[in-house]
Design a protein around this motif. Sequence first.
Motif, PDB file in Angstrom:
ATOM      1  N   ASN A 279      40.424  56.692  41.675  1.00  0.00           N
ATOM      2  CA  ASN A 279      41.351  55.916  42.342  1.00  0.00           C
ATOM      3  C   ASN A 279      41.284  54.281  41.682  1.00  0.00           C
ATOM      4  O   ASN A 279      40.681  53.372  42.170  1.00  0.00           O
ATOM      5  N   PRO A 280      42.070  54.344  40.638  1.00  0.00           N
ATOM      6  CA  PRO A 280      41.898  53.141  39.690  1.00  0.00           C
ATOM      7  C   PRO A 280      42.596  52.210  40.496  1.00  0.00           C
ATOM      8  O   PRO A 280      42.446  50.959  40.082  1.00  0.00           O
ATOM      9  N   ASP A 281      43.527  52.559  41.224  1.00  0.00           N
ATOM     10  CA  ASP A 281      44.370  51.358  42.044  1.00  0.00           C
ATOM     11  C   ASP A 281      43.494  50.616  43.074  1.00  0.00           C
ATOM     12  O   ASP A 281      43.761  49.458  43.414  1.00  0.00           O
ATOM     13  N   GLU A 282      42.167  51.019  43.446  1.00  0.00           N
ATOM     14  CA  GLU A 282      41.418  50.462  44.410  1.00  0.00           C
ATOM     15  C   GLU A 282      40.568  49.635  43.833  1.00  0.00           C
ATOM     16  O   GLU A 282      39.786  48.809  44.413  1.00  0.00           O
ATOM     17  N   VAL A 283      40.334  49.354  42.268  1.00  0.00           N
ATOM     18  CA  VAL A 283      39.405  48.575  41.769  1.00  0.00           C
ATOM     19  C   VAL A 283      39.920  47.432  41.294  1.00  0.00           C
ATOM     20  O   VAL A 283      40.998  47.094  40.932  1.00  0.00           O
ATOM     21  N   ASP A 284      39.142  46.193  41.739  1.00  0.00           N
ATOM     22  CA  ASP A 284      39.449  44.838  41.491  1.00  0.00           C
ATOM     23  C   ASP A 284      38.991  44.366  40.233  1.00  0.00           C
ATOM     24  O   ASP A 284      37.755  44.212  39.924  1.00  0.00           O
ATOM     25  N   PHE A 285      39.910  44.764  39.081  1.00  0.00           N
ATOM     26  CA  PHE A 285      39.063  44.289  37.957  1.00  0.00           C
ATOM     27  C   PHE A 285      39.188  42.654  37.628  1.00  0.00           C
ATOM     28  O   PHE A 285      38.736  42.244  36.587  1.00  0.00           O
ATOM     29  N   THR A 286      39.593  42.152  38.598  1.00  0.00           N
ATOM     30  CA  THR A 286      39.344  40.459  38.288  1.00  0.00           C
ATOM     31  C   THR A 286      38.072  40.018  38.963  1.00  0.00           C
ATOM     32  O   THR A 286      37.828  38.639  39.070  1.00  0.00           O
ATOM     33  N   SER A 287      37.230  40.712  39.519  1.00  0.00           N
ATOM     34  CA  SER A 287      35.892  40.695  40.190  1.00  0.00           C
ATOM     35  C   SER A 287      35.020  39.988  38.959  1.00  0.00           C
ATOM     36  O   SER A 287      35.245  40.140  37.695  1.00  0.00           O
ATOM     37  N   ARG A 288      33.639  39.965  39.405  1.00  0.00           N
ATOM     38  CA  ARG A 288      32.524  39.597  38.358  1.00  0.00           C
ATOM     39  C   ARG A 288      32.617  40.567  37.282  1.00  0.00           C
ATOM     40  O   ARG A 288      32.783  41.682  37.014  1.00  0.00           O
ATOM     41  N   ALA A 289      32.630  39.783  36.158  1.00  0.00           N
ATOM     42  CA  ALA A 289      32.626  40.409  34.758  1.00  0.00           C
ATOM     43  C   ALA A 289      31.372  41.564  34.712  1.00  0.00           C
ATOM     44  O   ALA A 289      31.806  42.583  33.918  1.00  0.00           O
ATOM     45  N   ASP A 290      30.048  41.116  35.101  1.00  0.00           N
ATOM     46  CA  ASP A 290      29.306  42.092  35.032  1.00  0.00           C
ATOM     47  C   ASP A 290      29.407  43.207  35.821  1.00  0.00           C
ATOM     48  O   ASP A 290      29.103  44.391  35.221  1.00  0.00           O
ATOM     49  N   LEU A 291      29.995  43.492  36.727  1.00  0.00           N
ATOM     50  CA  LEU A 291      30.439  44.285  37.484  1.00  0.00           C
ATOM     51  C   LEU A 291      31.147  45.494  36.739  1.00  0.00           C
ATOM     52  O   LEU A 291      31.174  46.553  36.687  1.00  0.00           O
ATOM     53  N   ILE A 292      32.241  44.504  36.133  1.00  0.00           N
ATOM     54  CA  ILE A 292      33.220  45.344  35.395  1.00  0.00           C
ATOM     55  C   ILE A 292      32.677  45.896  34.403  1.00  0.00           C
ATOM     56  O   ILE A 292      32.908  47.388  33.740  1.00  0.00           O
ATOM     57  N   TYR A 293      31.621  45.255  33.348  1.00  0.00           N
ATOM     58  CA  TYR A 293      31.061  45.884  32.393  1.00  0.00           C
ATOM     59  C   TYR A 293      30.371  46.935  32.646  1.00  0.00           C
ATOM     60  O   TYR A 293      30.449  48.041  32.078  1.00  0.00           O
ATOM     61  N   ALA A 294      29.627  47.100  33.851  1.00  0.00           N
ATOM     62  CA  ALA A 294      28.633  48.038  34.244  1.00  0.00           C
ATOM     63  C   ALA A 294      29.664  49.537  34.690  1.00  0.00           C
ATOM     64  O   ALA A 294      29.362  50.488  34.180  1.00  0.00           O
ATOM     65  N   LEU A 316      41.941  54.092  33.348  1.00  0.00           N
ATOM     66  CA  LEU A 316      41.095  52.787  34.083  1.00  0.00           C
ATOM     67  C   LEU A 316      40.870  51.887  33.179  1.00  0.00           C
ATOM     68  O   LEU A 316      40.953  50.541  33.433  1.00  0.00           O
ATOM     69  N   VAL A 317      40.446  52.120  32.017  1.00  0.00           N
ATOM     70  CA  VAL A 317      40.392  50.922  30.960  1.00  0.00           C
ATOM     71  C   VAL A 317      41.533  50.229  30.695  1.00  0.00           C
ATOM     72  O   VAL A 317      41.633  48.793  30.547  1.00  0.00           O
ATOM     73  N   THR A 318      42.750  51.088  30.771  1.00  0.00           N
ATOM     74  CA  THR A 318      44.067  50.294  30.668  1.00  0.00           C
ATOM     75  C   THR A 318      44.421  49.471  31.638  1.00  0.00           C
ATOM     76  O   THR A 318      45.110  48.394  31.707  1.00  0.00           O
ATOM     77  N   ARG A 319      44.107  49.878  33.123  1.00  0.00           N
ATOM     78  CA  ARG A 319      44.324  49.044  34.028  1.00  0.00           C
ATOM     79  C   ARG A 319      43.616  47.596  34.089  1.00  0.00           C
ATOM     80  O   ARG A 319      43.866  46.810  34.408  1.00  0.00           O
ATOM     81  N   ARG A 325      41.878  41.545  31.628  1.00  0.00           N
ATOM     82  CA  ARG A 325      40.409  41.609  31.535  1.00  0.00           C
ATOM     83  C   ARG A 325      40.453  42.368  30.242  1.00  0.00           C
ATOM     84  O   ARG A 325      39.430  43.329  29.864  1.00  0.00           O
ATOM     85  N   ALA A 326      41.277  42.301  29.351  1.00  0.00           N
ATOM     86  CA  ALA A 326      41.241  43.216  27.991  1.00  0.00           C
ATOM     87  C   ALA A 326      39.868  42.947  27.159  1.00  0.00           C
ATOM     88  O   ALA A 326      39.437  43.748  26.579  1.00  0.00           O
ATOM     89  N   ASP A 327      39.490  41.809  27.138  1.00  0.00           N
ATOM     90  CA  ASP A 327      38.241  41.466  26.551  1.00  0.00           C
ATOM     91  C   ASP A 327      37.040  42.027  26.990  1.00  0.00           C
ATOM     92  O   ASP A 327      36.134  42.592  26.350  1.00  0.00           O
ATOM     93  N   VAL A 328      36.926  42.366  28.126  1.00  0.00           N
ATOM     94  CA  VAL A 328      36.032  42.920  28.980  1.00  0.00           C
ATOM     95  C   VAL A 328      35.911  44.291  28.543  1.00  0.00           C
ATOM     96  O   VAL A 328      34.985  45.128  28.564  1.00  0.00           O
ATOM     97  N   ALA A 351      48.565  51.237  24.179  1.00  0.00           N
ATOM     98  CA  ALA A 351      48.892  50.667  23.110  1.00  0.00           C
ATOM     99  C   ALA A 351      49.170  49.232  22.620  1.00  0.00           C
ATOM    100  O   ALA A 351      48.368  48.652  22.020  1.00  0.00           O
ATOM    101  N   GLU A 352      49.910  48.920  23.638  1.00  0.00           N
ATOM    102  CA  GLU A 352      50.355  47.510  23.762  1.00  0.00           C
ATOM    103  C   GLU A 352      49.080  46.487  23.988  1.00  0.00           C
ATOM    104  O   GLU A 352      48.931  45.325  23.270  1.00  0.00           O
ATOM    105  N   ILE A 353      48.156  47.111  24.961  1.00  0.00           N
ATOM    106  CA  ILE A 353      47.057  46.040  25.045  1.00  0.00           C
ATOM    107  C   ILE A 353      45.971  46.271  23.919  1.00  0.00           C
ATOM    108  O   ILE A 353      45.393  45.258  23.752  1.00  0.00           O
ATOM    109  N   PHE A 354      45.804  47.318  23.498  1.00  0.00           N
ATOM    110  CA  PHE A 354      44.633  47.463  22.773  1.00  0.00           C
ATOM    111  C   PHE A 354      45.115  47.898  21.063  1.00  0.00           C
ATOM    112  O   PHE A 354      44.401  48.484  20.483  1.00  0.00           O
TER     113      PHE A 354
END
Length: 370
Positions: A279-294, A316-319, A325-328, A351-354
Motif C-alpha cells: 500500500n505505498p499510496d498510504e505511506v506519509d513519507f513527509t512524516s518523521r525521518a526516523d520513522l521513514i528510516y526504520a 516504495l523507495v521511489t515514492r 525525501r530522496a536523501d532519506v 532513474a531520475e531521482i536516484f
Amino acid sequence: MSDDSLQLRIAAACVRSTTIPLFSGDVGLGKTATWKALAEAWGYHFEAVVGSNRDRQDFMGLPAEHDGMTSYLDVDWARRAAEAQKAIVVFDEFNTGGDVFKAMLRVLGERTVGNLTLPETVSMVALMNPVDIAVDGVDLAAPIANRFAHFNWAFDLNAWLDGVVDDFASQDIPAMDSLLGPDTVAHRAKMRSMLATYLRMSPTEVNPGTPEDFTTQAGAFASPRTWTFAMQILGELRENDEDAIFTAIKGCVGEAAAHRFVAWKSQYDLYDPEWAMDNPDEVDFTSRADLIYALLGAVQTLGKTSDESWSKAMELVTRCGEQGRADVAQPAARSLLNSKPDDATVSKRTAEIFSDVYRAVGVWEDDPAA
C-alpha cells in the motif's frame, strides 16, 4: 514453567538468534538443570562444559601434523554439538575458567573450535555465580565480557515447588515459538530496523568506548558488537513485549542506554513493512525521518527475498524520493540496487531521482533506457 516468564522469553530469544547470554546467579538455583530441561523440551542436544576442568586444547584443539602442515584436531564436545540436528552448549561456572579464557575468545567470537566452525544450529550459553562467591572466580576482562548479553538469574519459586515433589518429571515448558515473535524475515527486519534507526538518530550511543571502571567492564556495555546482539535478540521478541525488550537492551549495552532507547521507543509508531509495500499510496513519507528510516531499513531487507518483493520495495523507495525525501531513501536505494535481480527493470521515475546512486553502484554507465 509459565509462559509469562520474562527469563524464559529472553532465553528463547537468545537461543533462536544464537546470541550468547551469560546468566549470573547465586549457588544452588538450578541454572544448569534448568538449561538442560529447556534443551530437552525444545529438542536440542545438550552439552555442558566447565572451563576450569578443561585445558586450552579443549577449545583450541590439539595440534597435529598432516602432509607437512599443522592443523588442530576436533574437540569432543564441539563435534557432538555440530553433528546434532541442533544443540545448546552451556559453559558452566564460566568465571572460574581463567586459564582458558584466551583460548575461548575465538570460540565465543567466531564460533570456531580448533578447525571446526560451529554451524548456526548450535547455540551457546554461559552460566556463573557472582565473583565474590564463585570458586576462584574472577571479574571478566572487557574483551570477554563484551562477547555476551548479561542477565541476572531469577529463581522461579513456584516452578520449583511445582516440580520438586516429583523430581520435575511433569514440569511443563512452553514451546519456544509460543514465547517469541513471528519467525519471519519481515518481523526481524521491522524490529532490527527500529533499533538501527534509534542509533542513526543517536550515533554517540554506538561506540562510547570501554568503561574505565573494571567492574563495569565485566558486565554489559555498548559497542557495535553488543548493539548487534541487541538487534539479534529484539528480532526474535514480540513487538509489544516491552519488559523483554528493555531487559534485552539492558543485558547487551547497559541500563542507562536501555532507558534512553525505551524513552525514544515510547514515541515511536512503526509502519508494518509488508503492508507498506502493498500500500505505498498510504505511506506519509513527509512524516518523521526516523520513522521513514526504520520503514525503508526493513523494506530493503524484505526486498532481497524475491524478485516480486524487490520490485515492490523499489517502488516504495521511489515514492519516498518523489515526496521530497530522496536523501532519506538513498541508503535503501543503494542497498536494493546492489541486489537487483537480473530480470528486473528500473523505471524512468526511479532513474531520475536516484541517477547518481545508480551510477555509483554500477547499474548503468550511460543514461537508462527506461
